[in-house]
Motif scaffolding. Structure first.
Motif, PDB file in Angstrom:
ATOM      1  N   ARG A  94      42.432 -36.481 -12.210  1.00 37.46           N
ATOM      2  CA  ARG A  94      42.568 -37.761 -12.885  1.00 37.46           C
ATOM      3  C   ARG A  94      43.244 -37.617 -14.242  1.00 37.46           C
ATOM      4  N   LYS A  95      43.622 -36.392 -14.617  1.00 39.03           N
ATOM      5  CA  LYS A  95      44.302 -36.166 -15.884  1.00 39.03           C
ATOM      6  C   LYS A  95      45.744 -36.641 -15.777  1.00 39.03           C
ATOM      7  N   LEU A  96      46.118 -37.571 -16.634  1.00 39.78           N
ATOM      8  CA  LEU A  96      47.424 -38.213 -16.507  1.00 39.78           C
ATOM      9  C   LEU A  96      48.569 -37.254 -16.842  1.00 39.78           C
ATOM     10  N   ALA A 101      48.883 -45.335 -13.389  1.00 36.36           N
ATOM     11  CA  ALA A 101      47.641 -45.118 -14.146  1.00 36.36           C
ATOM     12  C   ALA A 101      47.133 -46.427 -14.734  1.00 36.36           C
ATOM     13  N   MET A 130      44.448 -37.627 -21.359  1.00 36.27           N
ATOM     14  CA  MET A 130      44.567 -39.063 -21.636  1.00 36.27           C
ATOM     15  C   MET A 130      45.624 -39.308 -22.699  1.00 36.27           C
ATOM     16  N   GLY A 161      44.234 -42.632 -18.364  1.00 36.08           N
ATOM     17  CA  GLY A 161      44.004 -41.344 -17.730  1.00 36.08           C
ATOM     18  C   GLY A 161      42.513 -41.054 -17.778  1.00 36.08           C
TER      19      GLY A 161
END
Length: 390
Positions: free
Chosen positions: A239-241, A363, A300, A232
């Motif tokens: 882009r935050k998983l 991801a 992440m 992440g």
């Protein structure tokens, strides 16, 4: 990775096209069929599950049991299509057939996409909406998720789900020591619950709802072990998983909420009882003393088990329907009735597994070299070693 799905609930088939799966990954139809069969189980399912015996055909992207790196096309046929060929056919109607399919659905169901979809696309017959906005679409979402689960499993990442609440009945005796044990226990339960006492009470609640012409919802939990830490990103919101996983959960039909770890309980606790202390040892490297944040920090993975829960509302199709308004006459009427389940929470747990698996696999594909599966596996092994020695 990305995928699209196509198909209507009573159309000829459901289709998904998957792009971005590495070349050389082992994949056979049975890897997918086992997940499709899991989705069809569960106390409270309706007659549709007796009609459809979902199996997949791999139409492209796989040769001799291994992926090619090209798009993978998966097809699941609808057995019930033979009874809907005129109602849902693609060709213009012949004059002699018009009377047979003349009746339009003009009474939207509260809680469903019927009215909003009709307004958006201008459909006077709301069958055009409900055929696509149907949980039947999750069949091929599970098929796509099965491909993702296969990739994860080959990388040493295991995923399972269980039901922790149905209709206000909560599981309290939740005991398992491994993902394998959780999988085994839930497969033996008609409601995918590991608490044997709550299991019986959940089944009774489902039976009561069905007898009353009603429906009930619940909460499912997905658990993932083996994800490397640092997958992440914190640098941008998109882009935050954990945000992607949350979006995937809420995108499932009838899901209205999501939480990680202790979730909303964090609002009622001091920081000292929320955050997970960091520890280190020679064998494992960095880990956490607890896992209250459910395996995520800063968007992440932490390397701890990922724990995510989703809230499913009751299915909106009721055999004692709520009041609605006929869009043609504007008169109040009882909403339309479509064949439905009284409770689909156990099946939704399997769908949630697939949704989470897809985001985690995507991801990994984004973060590591992924044209060839052997190289991907090698990179993930190297990264795990790097993180342990960091």
């Amino acid at each position: 990775m990305r995928y699209l799905t196509a198909g209507e609930s009573h159309g000829p088939q459901l289709t998904t096209i998957i792009e971005g799966v590495p070349a050389g990954m082992p994949l056979v139809a049975e890897d997918i069929n086992v997940e499709l069969q899991r989705r069809q189980k569960g106390h409270g399912r309706g007659r549709r599950m007796q009609i459809e015996k979902d199996t997949v055909e791999i139409m492209s992207g796989v040769r001799h049991g291994a992926t090619l790196g090209s798009p993978i096309a998966l097809v699941v046929e609808n057995n019930d299509w033979k009874h809907w060929t005129k109602i849902m056919g693609q060709a213009p109607l012949e004059p002699e057939d018009e009377q047979e399919v003349k009746r339009q659905i003009s009474r939207p169901r509260p809680g469903h996409a019927d009215l909003n979809g009709a307004l958006k696309y201008g459909h006077r017959d709301m069958r055009n909406v409900l055929e696509r906005s149907s949980a039947r679409e999750t069949t091929v979402r599970v098929a796509a998720g099965a491909v993702a689960k296969k990739l994860l499993a080959l990388l040493g990442i295991e995923i399972a789900s269980h039901v922790i609440e149905i209709g206000g009945v909560k599981a309290t005796n939740i005991n398992y020591q491994s993902i394998a044990e959780l999988q085994e226990k839930t497969e033996l339960s008609p409601v995918r619950c590991v608490d044997p006492v709550a299991e019986k009470e959940m089944m009774q609640a489902i039976d009561d709802a069905k007898q009353n012409g009603d429906s009930i919802g619940g909460i499912v939990e997905v658990v993932v072990e083996g994800m490397p830490s640092g997958v992440g990103s914190y640098v941008h919101y998109d882009r935050k998983l954990d945000a992607k996983v949350a979006s995937a959960i809420v995108s499932i039909n009838a899901f209205k909420g999501v939480e990680f770890g202790i979730g909303f309980e964090a609002a009622r606790k001091p920081g000292s009882e929320v955050h997970d202390e960091i520890i280190w040892n020679q064998e494992e490297g960095y880990s956490r003393r607890t896992n209250r944040l459910g395996g995520f920090e800063g968007g992440m993975t932490t390397g701890q088990p990922i724990v995510v829960r989703g809230v499913m509302k009751p299915i909106p199709t009721l055999y004692k329907p709520l009041q609605s308004v006929d869009i043609e006459t504007k008169e109040p009427f009882s909403a339309s009735i479509e064949r439905s389940d009284s409770c689909a929470v156990p099946a939704a747990a399997v769908v949630a597994e697939s949704a989470v698996a897809w985001e985690l696999a995507s991801a990994i594909i984004e973060q590591f070299y992924a044209d060839r599966f052997d190289k991907l596996a090698e990179q993930v092994r190297e990264y795990r070693e790097y993180a342990r020695e960091f």
